[in-house]
Design an enzyme around this catalytic site. Structure first.
Site, short mmCIF file in Angstrom:
data_model
loop_
_atom_site.label_atom_id
_atom_site.label_comp_id
_atom_site.label_asym_id
_atom_site.label_seq_id
_atom_site.Cartn_x
_atom_site.Cartn_y
_atom_site.Cartn_z
CG ASP A 104 22.76 -7.08 4.89
OD1 ASP A 104 22.93 -8.29 4.68
OD2 ASP A 104 23.67 -6.23 4.83
CG HIS A 266 20.04 -10.59 1.20
ND1 HIS A 266 19.91 -10.88 2.54
CD2 HIS A 266 20.83 -9.47 1.13
CE1 HIS A 266 20.59 -10.00 3.26
NE2 HIS A 266 21.14 -9.13 2.43
#
Length: 300
Positions: A104, A266
């Site tokens: 991320d 994610h």
């Protein structure tokens, strides 16, 4: 968490970086995502530390790293600034060259490091991201709805800070509450409940929409490329693959790309640690072997 790791706080020229490290062998830097801390690696780092010197660091503005004052152009929270911190941190630990794995926001710092400091980065793995410029220039309704927080967090101070501070849990745990280990979740909540951290994380996204975007665009137009090996991993249940051919996009930026999707959302390292390790370990072995071979040939 990471109880067998040594805790350090390293003062760089611009920030104080909080980290833990353990192991022996080639150096691997692990960088976390939003709104997490270095604790996100607790299911992966101990296993990597069996073969590598593993450094898990909090990005500036996050966790227990310092929160430098910002400026009107948001440069202190650019990925270029974060990259400078990490190069200094690794040098302080005795490592001039190292591999970096970033999830991320940490992945954005990691690929910026590979572009700005190519002699320092010998392998790069990015988890569930594309270059910032690629997201913004390809924005459509699907991306804007799915990544609405990018546009919300980038709004001028103090709009997002004020709204988030009223109920941080509702904002930060709108997805993923059940995915995190209880101790990791407690650590995230401790940190993201601090108004200084909320402000710093908003600055990270403001930098993403301004200076980071411009730096990426300039590099792409100038033909600057990532020259080290790149491993891209993404969560098959998070949507990135629905919108993009992930390896193909990264090949526009890097010379040597491999990648695969992992059956998770994610938070790859926390949702699917075994699969993450199964992808990372052979990549790191191959990259370090190639680096040693190149160094040996250069010395002849």
């Amino acid at each position: 968490m990471l109880e067998n790791f040594t805790h350090r706080r390293i003062e760089t020229s611009e920030a104080v970086i909080n980290l833990r490290h353990a192991g022996n062998g080639p150096p691997v830097l692990l960088l976390h995502g939003h709104p997490q801390t270095h604790a996100m690696w607790h299911r992966v780092a101990p296993r990597l530390a069996e073969d590598y010197t593993v450094v898990c660091a909090d990005l500036r503005g996050y966790g227990d790293s310092s929160k430098p004052p910002t400026t009107s152009d948001h440069e202190p929270y650019s990925k270029r600034a974060m990259a400078r911190d990490m190069v200094e941190v690794m040098r302080s630990l005795g490592f001039e060259r190292f591999a970096v794995v970033g999830h991320d926001r940490g992945g954005r710092c990691a690929y910026r490091m590979a572009l700005d400091h190519p002699t320092r980065i010998m392998a790069l793995s990015v988890l569930d991201i594309l270059p910032t410029y690629e997201h913004f220039r390809r924005t459509d309704m699907a991306f804007a709805m799915g990544y609405w927080h990018w546009f919300f967090l980038a709004q001028p101070h103090p709009i997002p800070e004020t709204l988030i501070s009223a109920d941080p849990d509702t904002f930060y745990l709108r997805r993923g509450r059940d995915l995190f280990d209880a101790e990791a979740l407690s650590e995230y909540r401790r940190c993201y409940s601090d108004p200084r951290t909320i402000n710093a994380m908003c600055e990270d996204y403001r930098a993403g929409a301004t200076i980071d975007m411009r730096l990426d665009e300039a590099d792409l137009k100038a033909g600057r490329r990532i020259t080290c090996p790149v491993l891209a991993l993404w969560g098959l249940r998070n949507g990135l693959e629905r919108w993009y051919d992930v390896p193909a996009v990264w090949r526009d930026w890097a010379d040597h790309v491999e990648g695969q999707g992992i059956d998770c959302g994610h938070y790859i390292a926390e949702e699917a640690p075994e699969e993450t390790l199964s992808a990372l370990q052979p990549f790191l072995v191959k990259a370090f072997d190639a680096d040693r071979s190149h160094a040996s040939d250069t010395q002849r």
